[in-house]
Design an enzyme around this catalytic site. Structure first.
Site, PDB file in Angstrom:
ATOM      1  N   SER A 170       0.835  -1.197   0.000  1.00  0.00           N
ATOM      2  CA  SER A 170       0.000   0.000   0.000  1.00  0.00           C
ATOM      3  C   SER A 170       0.877   1.257   0.000  1.00  0.00           C
ATOM      4  O   SER A 170       1.617   1.495  -0.940  1.00  0.00           O
ATOM      5  CB  SER A 170      -0.961  -0.035   1.192  1.00  0.00           C
ATOM      6  OG  SER A 170      -1.948   0.951   1.067  1.00  0.00           O
ATOM      7  N   ASP A 267      -9.786  -5.516  -4.328  1.00  0.00           N
ATOM      8  CA  ASP A 267      -9.241  -4.369  -3.595  1.00  0.00           C
ATOM      9  C   ASP A 267     -10.191  -3.177  -3.726  1.00  0.00           C
ATOM     10  O   ASP A 267     -10.371  -2.646  -4.823  1.00  0.00           O
ATOM     11  CB  ASP A 267      -7.863  -4.023  -4.146  1.00  0.00           C
ATOM     12  CG  ASP A 267      -7.089  -3.062  -3.266  1.00  0.00           C
ATOM     13  OD1 ASP A 267      -7.725  -2.326  -2.490  1.00  0.00           O
ATOM     14  OD2 ASP A 267      -5.858  -3.048  -3.364  1.00  0.00           O
ATOM     15  N   HIS A 300      -7.415  -5.526  -0.216  1.00  0.00           N
ATOM     16  CA  HIS A 300      -6.244  -4.696   0.044  1.00  0.00           C
ATOM     17  C   HIS A 300      -5.421  -5.218   1.227  1.00  0.00           C
ATOM     18  O   HIS A 300      -5.930  -5.334   2.338  1.00  0.00           O
ATOM     19  CB  HIS A 300      -6.695  -3.257   0.310  1.00  0.00           C
ATOM     20  CG  HIS A 300      -5.600  -2.253   0.221  1.00  0.00           C
ATOM     21  ND1 HIS A 300      -5.028  -1.882  -0.969  1.00  0.00           N
ATOM     22  CD2 HIS A 300      -4.965  -1.543   1.187  1.00  0.00           C
ATOM     23  CE1 HIS A 300      -4.095  -0.970  -0.752  1.00  0.00           C
ATOM     24  NE2 HIS A 300      -4.039  -0.752   0.552  1.00  0.00           N
TER      25      HIS A 300
END
Length: 326
Positions: A170, A267, A300
């Site tokens: 991320s 995601d 995610h």
């Protein structure tokens, strides 16, 4: 009249509040994050010792060394940059500590988990400077004959600096991108080269991809992005968050030999199309390296919170193949 310490000037729900006084409140309890100590001497977790080191007045790291490591068989060095939207989390907190411990154990590497300053207390470019400082410190260990008081024995004795990898999830993926670009322009200490960079769900916002202005990624960025540079019409035109913007460095200058990009089909934070566009652009750039793109049936950064899942195990195996490939 309310005091400055109670007046909210910026807020991202469940992430942070910035008060007029400059005080920042973070909601770590929402994420289940809290400090955990390292295991430097006894009872290593999953067969891995860990300890904390100070790199500079503003930068520190947690180091991980698999037990039974010997100087005769040195290990690849993995530099890890944690996620959290550039505004929360720490190398010393629950989820990150557990995950990097597993990286060291499963991949059989020495891992350096970097703890950098966070927005909004500092501007995003300062975060990149912190992360570059950490990378240069790691690279300084490739020559174990100089400035020994500043160095760590685990790295000088057990690290193979012909095999240096950067990994980030991320926001950490965003940082890995910036470190890799910079390594293509500037020389690392001892002329260390980055063998491979792994971007997992990198925190990128790219124009012409459906950006949800009510979504988490956009909300965080508009609350932490520096003031717009001259000529930029939107926060997502910034090369800090958009590697395909007009002002972004040429992707042909990526300073690594191999690149692995991981994206999740489920995601909700960073759409998989972002990864597709990035990969297409790297291929068109003329970058002279080995590129891999992997899609996974998860959301995610799932592997940090559910590391025993089938997909997380498959992802770890993919990392192992990438790092230990001859």
């Amino acid at each position: 009249m309310a005091s400055d310490d109670n007046v909210i000037v910026k807020e991202v729900h469940d992430y942070f509040r910035l008060y007029k006084s400059g005080r920042v409140e973070r909601f770590y309890d929402v994420h289940g994050s809290f400090y955990v100590p390292p295991s430097p001497d006894e009872n290593p977790i999953s067969g891995v010792f860990s300890k904390d080191v100070t790199i500079s007045p503003h930068v520190s790291a947690r180091l991980y060394l698999p037990e039974n490591t010997t100087a005769e068989k040195k290990l690849p060095v993995l530099v890890y940059y944690h996620g959290g939207g550039l505004c929360i989390e720490s190398a010393y907190f629950t989820w990150i500590h557990r995950y990097v411990n597993s990286l060291a154990s499963e991949l059989n590497v020495i891992a350096v988990s970097v703890d950098y300053r966070l927005a909004p207390e500092v501007d995003v470019p300062i975060i990149y400077e912190d992360c570059w400082t950490a990378l240069q410190w790691v690279a300084s260990h490739a020559d174990d004959n100089s400035d020994n008081n500043f160095k760590d024995l685990w790295l000088t004795k057990f690290g193979d600096f012909s095999k240096v990898f950067l990994v980030g999830d991320s926001a950490g993926g965003n940082i890995v991108y910036h470190m890799t670009i910079r390594a293509g322009k500037e020389i690392l200490n001892n002329e260390v080269k980055i063998t491979g960079s792994i971007f997992a769900y990198p925190y990128f916002l790219i124009r012409n991809i459906d950006i949800d202005e009510e979504g988490l990624a956009y909300k965080i960025w508009v609350n932490i992005c520096p003031q717009l540079e001259s000529g930029l019409l939107s926060p997502i035109d910034s090369p800090l968050i958009n590697p395909l913007s007009e002002k972004a460095p040429l992707l042909s200058g990526l300073g690594c030999s191999r690149l692995l990009l991981y994206m999740g089909k489920r995601d909700y934070v960073i759409p998989i199309e972002v990864g597709v566009r990035f990969v297409e652009s790297v291929k068109k750039s003329g970058w002279n390296g080995e590129l891999e793109f992997a899609e996974i049936e998860e959301g995610h950064s799932f592997q940090i919170y559910n590391p025993q899942s089938e997909e997380a195990i498959r992802m770890m195996k993919c990392y192992a193949d990438f790092i230990h490939r001859q």
